[in-house]
Design an enzyme around this catalytic site. Structure first.
Site, PDB file in Angstrom:
ATOM      1  N   GLY A 202      -2.620   6.163  -1.078  1.00  0.00           N
ATOM      2  CA  GLY A 202      -3.630   5.734  -2.091  1.00  0.00           C
ATOM      3  C   GLY A 202      -3.579   6.963  -3.246  1.00  0.00           C
TER       4      GLY A 202
ATOM      5  CE  LYS B 154       1.469  -5.051   1.470  1.00  0.00           C
ATOM      6  NZ  LYS B 154       1.156  -4.758   3.091  1.00  0.00           N
TER       7      LYS B 154
ATOM      8  CD  GLU C 109     -13.805   1.841  -1.801  1.00  0.00           C
ATOM      9  OE1 GLU C 109     -14.196   3.396  -0.857  1.00  0.00           O
ATOM     10  OE2 GLU C 109     -14.677   2.057  -2.417  1.00  0.00           O
TER      11      GLU C 109
ATOM     12  CD  GLU D 115      -8.390   8.945   8.218  1.00  0.00           C
ATOM     13  OE1 GLU D 115      -7.411   8.540   7.141  1.00  0.00           O
ATOM     14  OE2 GLU D 115      -9.448   8.131   8.060  1.00  0.00           O
TER      15      GLU D 115
ATOM     16  CB  CYS E  10     -12.994   4.211   6.570  1.00  0.00           C
ATOM     17  SG  CYS E  10     -13.815   3.112   6.262  1.00  0.00           S
TER      18      CYS E  10
ATOM     19  N   GLY F 204      -6.489   2.003   2.060  1.00  0.00           N
ATOM     20  CA  GLY F 204      -5.903   2.429   3.068  1.00  0.00           C
ATOM     21  C   GLY F 204      -6.221   4.278   2.697  1.00  0.00           C
ATOM     22  CB  SER F 205      -3.608   6.935   4.182  1.00  0.00           C
ATOM     23  OG  SER F 205      -2.305   6.368   3.529  1.00  0.00           O
TER      24      SER F 205
HETATM   25  P1  NDP Z   1      -1.785   2.626   4.521  1.00  0.00           P
HETATM   26  O1  NDP Z   1      -2.459   3.746   3.227  1.00  0.00           O
HETATM   27  O2  NDP Z   1      -0.796   2.816   5.127  1.00  0.00           O
HETATM   28  O3  NDP Z   1      -1.660   1.255   4.006  1.00  0.00           O
HETATM   29  C1  NDP Z   1      -3.274   0.618   3.284  1.00  0.00           C
HETATM   30  C2  NDP Z   1      -2.041  -0.559   2.736  1.00  0.00           C
HETATM   31  O4  NDP Z   1      -1.612  -0.276   1.725  1.00  0.00           O
HETATM   32  C3  NDP Z   1      -1.214  -1.103   3.382  1.00  0.00           C
HETATM   33  O5  NDP Z   1      -1.329  -2.964   3.239  1.00  0.00           O
HETATM   34  C4  NDP Z   1       0.100  -1.087   3.272  1.00  0.00           C
HETATM   35  O6  NDP Z   1       1.337  -1.234   3.142  1.00  0.00           O
HETATM   36  C5  NDP Z   1       0.222  -0.780   2.029  1.00  0.00           C
HETATM   37  N1  NDP Z   1       1.212   0.284   1.224  1.00  0.00           N
HETATM   38  C6  NDP Z   1       1.858   1.652   2.221  1.00  0.00           C
HETATM   39  N2  NDP Z   1       2.596   2.124   1.616  1.00  0.00           N
HETATM   40  C7  NDP Z   1       2.351   1.398   0.252  1.00  0.00           C
HETATM   41  C8  NDP Z   1       3.186   1.483  -1.297  1.00  0.00           C
HETATM   42  N3  NDP Z   1       4.166   2.619  -1.524  1.00  0.00           N
HETATM   43  N4  NDP Z   1       2.746   1.033  -2.116  1.00  0.00           N
HETATM   44  C9  NDP Z   1       1.732   0.010  -2.382  1.00  0.00           C
HETATM   45  N5  NDP Z   1       1.237  -0.065  -0.563  1.00  0.00           N
HETATM   46  C10 NDP Z   1       1.256   0.126   0.146  1.00  0.00           C
HETATM   47  O7  NDP Z   1      -3.422   2.688   5.684  1.00  0.00           O
HETATM   48  P2  NDP Z   1      -3.637   1.804   6.903  1.00  0.00           P
HETATM   49  O8  NDP Z   1      -3.319   0.212   6.877  1.00  0.00           O
HETATM   50  O9  NDP Z   1      -2.798   2.747   8.128  1.00  0.00           O
HETATM   51  O10 NDP Z   1      -4.879   1.783   7.232  1.00  0.00           O
HETATM   52  C11 NDP Z   1      -5.608   3.380   7.701  1.00  0.00           C
HETATM   53  C12 NDP Z   1      -6.610   4.194   6.260  1.00  0.00           C
HETATM   54  O11 NDP Z   1      -6.781   3.130   5.713  1.00  0.00           O
HETATM   55  C13 NDP Z   1      -7.040   5.179   7.123  1.00  0.00           C
HETATM   56  O12 NDP Z   1      -7.070   6.138   5.988  1.00  0.00           O
HETATM   57  C14 NDP Z   1      -8.553   5.200   6.621  1.00  0.00           C
HETATM   58  O13 NDP Z   1      -9.293   5.448   6.567  1.00  0.00           O
HETATM   59  C15 NDP Z   1      -7.730   3.917   5.702  1.00  0.00           C
HETATM   60  N6  NDP Z   1      -9.490   3.598   4.966  1.00  0.00           N
HETATM   61  C16 NDP Z   1      -9.891   3.934   3.917  1.00  0.00           C
HETATM   62  C17 NDP Z   1     -11.435   2.323   3.643  1.00  0.00           C
HETATM   63  C18 NDP Z   1     -12.502   3.131   3.192  1.00  0.00           C
HETATM   64  O14 NDP Z   1     -12.684   1.930   2.410  1.00  0.00           O
HETATM   65  N7  NDP Z   1     -12.707   4.140   2.202  1.00  0.00           N
HETATM   66  C19 NDP Z   1     -11.657   1.605   4.688  1.00  0.00           C
HETATM   67  C20 NDP Z   1     -10.625   1.491   5.744  1.00  0.00           C
HETATM   68  C21 NDP Z   1      -9.480   2.019   5.887  1.00  0.00           C
HETATM   69  P3  NDP Z   1       1.882  -1.754   5.335  1.00  0.00           P
HETATM   70  O15 NDP Z   1       0.690  -1.236   6.209  1.00  0.00           O
HETATM   71  O16 NDP Z   1       1.903  -3.535   5.528  1.00  0.00           O
HETATM   72  O17 NDP Z   1       3.033  -1.048   5.081  1.00  0.00           O
END
Ligand code: NDP
Length: 523
Positions: A256, A198, A273, A409, A307, A251-252
């Site tokens: 996470g 997803k 991550e 962040e 990130c 993601g965030s």
């Molecule tokens: P989010 O945490 O908002 O989203 C990440 C993914 O999780 C998206 O596909 C999102 O879907 C999905 N998601 C959201 N809510 C849920 C839930 N309740 N259950 C399961 N999945 C869910 O992060 P962002 O997309 O805003 O990305 C930015 C963040 O990612 C920053 O904090 C950044 O630092 C981090 N990041 C970390 C990296 C690393 O390797 N450490 C690399 C790149 C980014 P949708 O958006 O479609 O709602």
């Protein structure tokens, strides 16, 4: 959780009229069991260009838990066939995938810039990362090394092999729309797992391109399944699905944690991550001009939405003024615009909610924290910027380590310059955040470089280079609130997507009891 940049185009009469007025907008579908299918909901979201919000790239399914369930069933049906295919054969298909990615790199790059906003060169780098990851990891199909070791009884053989984990759910963010899905997908596949992916709702096209290429490469139906849609519905359905043995999430940190809790409830493996608050330390003996180059690239590349973005610059007080002045001059000269224009240095941010969040931090920096806004700080809304989400590259100086702009962040084109008295002071400031992804030092003193390398508690460290620039054959990930101990990329990623099986072969023809029976001639 990030708020999507989309307006939802549900199947209402309003949508139908919108559809009629934009007949050229393509409708995309999920990929389940080797077929392209719509969501059960019939609802879609629009993928909008962040540089021009009137440019609708396509409509993507808003998937439901039922769609996820179908995708999981398809992954289950395909699992035995895929895991029993010899790993070198799985790898041959993945090498074909690599060739397709190379062939279509230019198109995928343009698509990515259009849906995510980053400038063409960086989008090309993102696709290249997927190519590199595919070639490097496919090579593991002829390795996937286990080991043998002596057994403690005679006529007994002991060995350890990797086996696939099973069915995997992959959840990815929008900022590296092809690289991050590939970092999860390719190792999962080479290890013999089947997957449900997803992507972020903001950038589904790059994952569509990747999965479409998987189909063309000949990956069997059901091995890779794509469901697009919102995190709180499709993402949560993946996280909670009892048949998915592993969830790999980027993601965030906040999302996470939710993912990790759900996985803990059902004993699923969970690899995370997450966020970062990365730092460049600039010492008084460092090459200041080089450090400025690194800071500009690290802070404003991908509009600060990495990130590993250099969101803190900890600078020795002896060179603080000189560094800040030069940095501000360079930041002011950056051209903000549509990433598709080769003259652009800094593209838009992802969506309207990101603008709101970043602007609120710029406000906090001035009013609550009391830092000096040295340049930038404005949203750009006129002329070429009128229809996109553009923010000026922003530098705060006179920042104290405990200010919110130095701790949280921001994920936008904003960086904070913090003075330090000494190397020890700089390291203490640099380590003084809840994240632990990437850190860098500019110095000409090898002793200082090694000391910082030893004392910085991050997963990645650079000497005389910016905080960004990871390569696919080294492990990638962070400490503290950035990760949960796993590493992607390198061969270390195999430890996420495979489990060890220890095997004992007793060819003595008699009962031998480990730890109980004495070996003849001993004791
Ligand atoms: P989010 O945490 O908002 O989203 C990440 C993914 O999780 C998206 O596909 C999102 O879907 C999905 N998601 C959201 N809510 C849920 C839930 N309740 N259950 C399961 N999945 C869910 O992060 P962002 O997309 O805003 O990305 C930015 C963040 O990612 C920053 O904090 C950044 O630092 C981090 N990041 C970390 C990296 C690393 O390797 N450490 C690399 C790149 C980014 P949708 O958006 O479609 O709602």
């Amino acid at each position: 959780m990030a708020q999507a940049k989309k307006s939802l185009a549900k199947t209402t009469s309003k949508t139908q009229s919108r559809t009629a007025s934009r007949p050229s907008v393509k409708n995309y579908q999920n990929y389940i069991g080797g077929k392209w299918v719509p969501s059960e909901s019939g609802e879609v979201s629009e993928n909008i260009n962040p540089a021009d919000t009137q440019d609708i790239i396509g409509r993507f399914p808003l998937s439901t838990p039922q769609d996820v369930n179908k995708a999981v069933n398809a992954a289950r049906e395909a699992y035995d066939g895929w895991r029993n295919m010899p790993a070198p054969k799985r790898a041959e298909i993945l090498f074909r995938l690599g060739e397709i990615l190379i062939r279509d790199k230019e198109t995928f790059t343009a698509d990515m810039t259009r849906e995510m906003g980053k400038v063409l060169k960086e989008a090309g780098g993102d696709v290249q990362e997927a190519i590199d990851c595919t070639y490097y990891t496919a090579g593991e199909g002829r390795r996937l090394h286990g080991f043998t070791t002596p057994a403690e009884m005679p006529d007994k053989f002991a060995m350890c092999v990797r086996q696939p984990v099973g069915l995997c759910g992959l959840i990815t963010p929008w900022n590296f729309p092809m690289a991050i899905p590939s970092w999860k997908l390719i190792p999962a596949l080479v290890c013999g797992n089947t997957v449900v992916l997803k992507p972020a709702e903001d950038t589904p096209l790059s994952s569509y391109n990747l999965v479409h290429a998987c189909e063309e490469a000949g990956i069997p139906p059901g091995v890779v399944n794509l469901v697009t849609g919102e995190g709180e519905s499709a993402g949560a359905a993946i996280t909670n699905h009892t048949a998915l043995r592993l969830i790999s999430f980027t993601g965030s940190t906040e999302t996470g944690r939710t993912v990790a809790s759900s996985c803990a409830e059902r004993n699923a493996i969970c690899s995370l991550e997450m966020g970062g608050k990365n730092v460049i330390i600039v010492m008084d003996d460092g090459d200041i001009d080089l450090a400025i180059e690194g800071a500009i690239w690290g802070a404003f590349g991908t509009s600060g939405q990495r990130c590993t973005a250099s969101s803190r610059l900890v600078v020795h007080k002896k060179v603080y003024k000189q560094f800040s002045k030069k940095l501000v001059e360079r930041a002011k000269a950056l051209r903000v615009g549509n990433g598709a224009d080769p003259k652009t240095d800094v593209g838009p941010v992802i969506n309207a909610d990101a603008v709101k969040k970043i602007m609120s931090y710029i406000d906090i920096g001035q009013k609550e924290d009391g830092a000096t806004l040295a340049c930038g700080g404005r949203r750009l809304t006129r002329g070429d910027h009128a229809r996109g989400h553009f923010i000026e590259p922003t530098v705060f100086t006179d920042v104290a380590p405990d200010m919110r702009i130095a701790q949280e962040e921001i994920f936008g084109p904003v960086t904070a310059v913090i003075p330090a008295k000494s190397l020890d002071d700089a390291i203490e400031i640099a380590n003084g955040v809840r994240y632990g992804l990437s850190a860098a030092i500019y110095t000409s003193d090898v002793n200082q470089a090694f000391r910082a390398m030893n004392d910085m508690y991050t997963g990645i460290f650079y000497v005389n280079a910016s905080t960004i620039g990871a390569e696919v054959h080294l492990p990638f990930g962070g400490t503290k609130a950035t990760g949960n101990g796993h590493r992607e990329a390198g061969t270390q990623v195999l430890d996420i997507f495979s489990e060890w099986k220890s095997i004992y072969v007793d060819y003595s023809g008699k009962l031998q009891r480990a730890q109980i029976d004495m070996v003849e001639g001993l004791g």
